[in-house]
Scaffold this motif. Sequence first.
Motif: not given
Length: 85
Positions: A26-41
């Motif tokens: 919603r905030t940025a124009r992105v091609n792909k976004v992935t999150s990992s709670h185990t890596k914290g990133e």
Amino acid sequence: MVETILRVDGMMCGMCESHINDVVRRTARVNKVTSSHTKGETVILSEQPVDVEALKAAIAETGYTVTGVQTRPYEKKGFFSFLKK
């Protein structure tokens, strides 16, 4: 392309990852976004550099904290990437 890696504090589960991904989309124009709670990133791929301050503010509104940011050029890696040299 640009790869932006956000260190995000407070993610505990897959639903937290979804919340962060939704905020980033919603905030940025992105091609792909992935999150990992185990890596914290959260890893963001975009054509242009994203507004990191706007992302930090939007993520903070959801209760998570961005503790670090790393940005670097992104080159797609694949089986035939060795042929580009």
